[in-house]
Design a protein around this motif. Structure first.
Motif, PDB file in Angstrom:
ATOM      1  N   ASP A 218       6.359  25.008  17.053  1.00 59.47           N
ATOM      2  CA  ASP A 218       7.778  24.780  17.365  1.00 59.47           C
ATOM      3  C   ASP A 218       8.090  23.337  17.753  1.00 59.47           C
ATOM      4  N   VAL A 219       7.171  22.430  17.478  1.00 60.51           N
ATOM      5  CA  VAL A 219       7.388  21.020  17.792  1.00 60.51           C
ATOM      6  C   VAL A 219       7.460  20.232  16.485  1.00 60.51           C
ATOM      7  N   PRO A 220       8.565  19.527  16.211  1.00 65.19           N
ATOM      8  CA  PRO A 220       8.649  18.726  14.983  1.00 65.19           C
ATOM      9  C   PRO A 220       7.723  17.507  15.065  1.00 65.19           C
ATOM     10  N   ILE A 221       6.876  17.353  14.055  1.00 63.09           N
ATOM     11  CA  ILE A 221       5.907  16.258  14.015  1.00 63.09           C
ATOM     12  C   ILE A 221       6.067  15.510  12.691  1.00 63.09           C
ATOM     13  N   LEU A 222       6.252  14.209  12.781  1.00 70.36           N
ATOM     14  CA  LEU A 222       6.308  13.359  11.597  1.00 70.36           C
ATOM     15  C   LEU A 222       4.910  12.829  11.306  1.00 70.36           C
ATOM     16  N   HIS A 223       4.503  12.923  10.059  1.00 67.95           N
ATOM     17  CA  HIS A 223       3.208  12.411   9.634  1.00 67.95           C
ATOM     18  C   HIS A 223       3.446  11.221   8.708  1.00 67.95           C
ATOM     19  N   VAL A 224       2.790  10.104   8.983  1.00 64.27           N
ATOM     20  CA  VAL A 224       2.747   8.968   8.064  1.00 64.27           C
ATOM     21  C   VAL A 224       1.292   8.844   7.640  1.00 64.27           C
ATOM     22  N   GLY A 225       1.021   8.912   6.336  1.00 63.68           N
ATOM     23  CA  GLY A 225      -0.375   8.933   5.934  1.00 63.68           C
ATOM     24  C   GLY A 225      -0.607   8.460   4.520  1.00 63.68           C
ATOM     25  N   GLU A 226      -1.894   8.307   4.190  1.00 62.64           N
ATOM     26  CA  GLU A 226      -2.374   8.008   2.838  1.00 62.64           C
ATOM     27  C   GLU A 226      -3.890   8.072   2.872  1.00 62.64           C
ATOM     28  N   THR A 227      -4.536   7.692   1.768  1.00 62.13           N
ATOM     29  CA  THR A 227      -5.989   7.732   1.724  1.00 62.13           C
ATOM     30  C   THR A 227      -6.622   6.408   2.123  1.00 62.13           C
ATOM     31  N   HIS A 228      -5.827   5.325   2.199  1.00 68.01           N
ATOM     32  CA  HIS A 228      -6.382   4.031   2.612  1.00 68.01           C
ATOM     33  C   HIS A 228      -6.377   3.915   4.139  1.00 68.01           C
ATOM     34  N   ARG A 229      -6.997   2.854   4.644  1.00 68.13           N
ATOM     35  CA  ARG A 229      -7.199   2.742   6.097  1.00 68.13           C
ATOM     36  C   ARG A 229      -6.293   1.707   6.756  1.00 68.13           C
ATOM     37  N   TYR A 230      -5.111   1.496   6.189  1.00 68.80           N
ATOM     38  CA  TYR A 230      -4.178   0.513   6.743  1.00 68.80           C
ATOM     39  C   TYR A 230      -2.893   1.162   7.253  1.00 68.80           C
ATOM     40  N   VAL A 231      -2.884   2.483   7.373  1.00 73.83           N
ATOM     41  CA  VAL A 231      -1.653   3.189   7.735  1.00 73.83           C
ATOM     42  C   VAL A 231      -1.203   2.835   9.149  1.00 73.83           C
ATOM     43  N   GLY A 232      -2.139   2.483  10.028  1.00 73.53           N
ATOM     44  CA  GLY A 232      -1.778   2.131  11.401  1.00 73.53           C
ATOM     45  C   GLY A 232      -0.801   0.976  11.493  1.00 73.53           C
ATOM     46  N   SER A 233      -0.710   0.151  10.444  1.00 73.93           N
ATOM     47  CA  SER A 233       0.232  -0.969  10.447  1.00 73.93           C
ATOM     48  C   SER A 233       1.676  -0.489  10.550  1.00 73.93           C
TER      49      SER A 233
ATOM     50  N   GLU B 235       0.840  -1.199   0.000  1.00 70.71           N
ATOM     51  CA  GLU B 235       0.000   0.000   0.000  1.00 70.71           C
ATOM     52  C   GLU B 235       0.877   1.251   0.000  1.00 70.71           C
ATOM     53  N   PRO B 236       0.520   2.268  -0.771  1.00 71.57           N
ATOM     54  CA  PRO B 236       1.326   3.501  -0.774  1.00 71.57           C
ATOM     55  C   PRO B 236       1.208   4.235   0.553  1.00 71.57           C
ATOM     56  N   HIS B 237       2.205   5.004   0.860  1.00 70.40           N
ATOM     57  CA  HIS B 237       2.146   5.885   2.031  1.00 70.40           C
ATOM     58  C   HIS B 237       3.145   7.013   1.812  1.00 70.40           C
ATOM     59  N   TYR B 238       2.950   8.104   2.521  1.00 68.69           N
ATOM     60  CA  TYR B 238       3.907   9.204   2.458  1.00 68.69           C
ATOM     61  C   TYR B 238       4.349   9.541   3.874  1.00 68.69           C
ATOM     62  N   THR B 239       5.495  10.152   3.978  1.00 72.15           N
ATOM     63  CA  THR B 239       5.966  10.680   5.260  1.00 72.15           C
ATOM     64  C   THR B 239       6.411  12.121   5.046  1.00 72.15           C
ATOM     65  N   LYS B 240       6.107  12.953   6.004  1.00 78.46           N
ATOM     66  CA  LYS B 240       6.594  14.329   5.972  1.00 78.46           C
ATOM     67  C   LYS B 240       6.703  14.831   7.399  1.00 78.46           C
ATOM     68  N   THR B 241       7.623  15.748   7.600  1.00 78.77           N
ATOM     69  CA  THR B 241       7.822  16.336   8.925  1.00 78.77           C
ATOM     70  C   THR B 241       7.500  17.817   8.866  1.00 78.77           C
ATOM     71  N   ASP B 242       6.596  18.253   9.740  1.00 76.60           N
ATOM     72  CA  ASP B 242       6.233  19.658   9.870  1.00 76.60           C
ATOM     73  C   ASP B 242       6.590  20.132  11.276  1.00 76.60           C
ATOM     74  N   THR B 243       6.713  21.431  11.413  1.00 80.23           N
ATOM     75  CA  THR B 243       6.895  22.024  12.737  1.00 80.23           C
ATOM     76  C   THR B 243       5.576  22.664  13.138  1.00 80.23           C
TER      77      THR B 243
END
Length: 309
Positions: free
Chosen positions: A174-189, A163-171
């Motif tokens: 002032d807190v760095p947060i990594l996001h792992v996401g996609e449009t499907h519902r299996y990202v929790g794996s 399954e595809p997924h993306y990762t990106k880090t935003d601030t």
């Protein structure tokens, strides 16, 4: 030529189990099974793992790799006899989806009927069948005596790798947060492969699963812990309030341990799960006071403050 101690140990460990193995390249191993040679196995991660440990431990680490590989291969040969579950595995239809305990307990008998196991307090991971136009939970009754660990391993691998997924880090504040996401519902794996995204961290990370399509992570480090916890809690609440089919606004403290010490592929089929503990704080900015909401929160705060006071 310098001896390849690590590679030779792995070849020898396979030989001790009655299987011929050869190194096609330093990070590629081919094993001969009764059905014929395998495709080249990528042993780069295991080689790095073995290299970080002492030479005396090498034979046991090699034996553990072989055990994990054979658990993955031999049970699947038995699973093929169970035509329906074997077909689902061979077609890579199985996935892992997260549900809350409350959701599966809302219908009497549902939790017991489905193939699921705990991931973290309040969260269950369920094996589902991914069809082109629907998602169908897998019933325990449909797997016969096929090994559950192998079914979960197949579902996790497909969820993570197919399954595809993306990762990106935003601030955020002032807190760095990594996001792992996609449009499907299996990202929790991706909770099972957090060490792909987070380095060697002395305090672990804060993790939340607010909606099935999203995992948010903060690597605990020099950013003030209270600011990080407040930000993670606020983000999780916002996603739960705005998301479709939300899961939980809980924030968990991920503590890398026994699960992460295993090579990744072996960990996926081990039956273990990452160590995820609920944490939270209440901050009174006027009074300049902070209250920990769980015992684990107190433990984390004390651990972090010890090095940052």
């Amino acid at each position: 030529m310098t001896p390849d101690i690590i590679g030779d140990a792995l070849v020898q460990a396979f030989a001790e189990r009655g299987y011929e193995a050869r190194l096609a390249a330093p990070e590629a191993l081919v094993v001969t099974l009764p059905s014929g040679p395998t495709d080249a196995l990528d042993i780069g991660e295991w080689r790095a793992f073995a290299g970080r440990n002492s030479r005396a431990e090498l034979p046991e680490h090699a034996a553990a790799f072989v055990r994990g590989f054979l658990r993955k291969v031999e049970p699947f040969q038995r699973i093929e006899e169970h035509s329906e579950i074997g077909r689902l595995i061979s077609e890579e239809r199985l996935r892992i989806r997260l549900y809350t305990e409350e959701e599966l307990d809302s219908v009497p008998g549902m939790r017991e009927a489905l193939l699921n196991r705990p991931l973290a307090p309040g969260l269950l991971q369920s094996v589902v069948v991914d069809y082109p136009d629907s998602i169908m939970p897998l019933n325990r009754s449909s797997i016969g005596d096929a090994p559950e660990n192998e079914i979960f391993a197949a579902a996790l691998r497909a969820s993570i790798e197919k399954e595809p997924h993306y990762t990106k880090t935003d601030t955020v504040w002032d807190v760095p947060i990594l996001h792992v996401g996609e449009t499907h519902r299996y990202v929790g794996s991706h909770a099972h492969v957090l060490k792909r995204y987070v380095g060697a961290v002395p305090y672990g990370a804060l993790v939340s699963f607010p909606i099935p399509e999203y995992v948010i992570v903060h690597e605990i480090g020099d950013t003030h812990l209270f600011a990080a916890m407040e930000t993670m809690q606020a983000l999780a609440r916002t996603h739960v309030e705005q998301g479709e089919k939300p899961l939980t606004s809980k924030v968990y403290w991920w503590r890398p341990g026994a699960y992460e010490n295993l090579p990744e592929q072996e960990a996926l089929g081990s039956g273990l799960v990452p160590d995820l503990r609920p944490v939270g704080i209440e901050v009174d900015h006027e009074e300049k006071s902070v209250a920990a909401l769980t015992a684990e929160s107190d433990e984390l705060i004390n651990l972090w403050m010890r090095d940052h006071s």
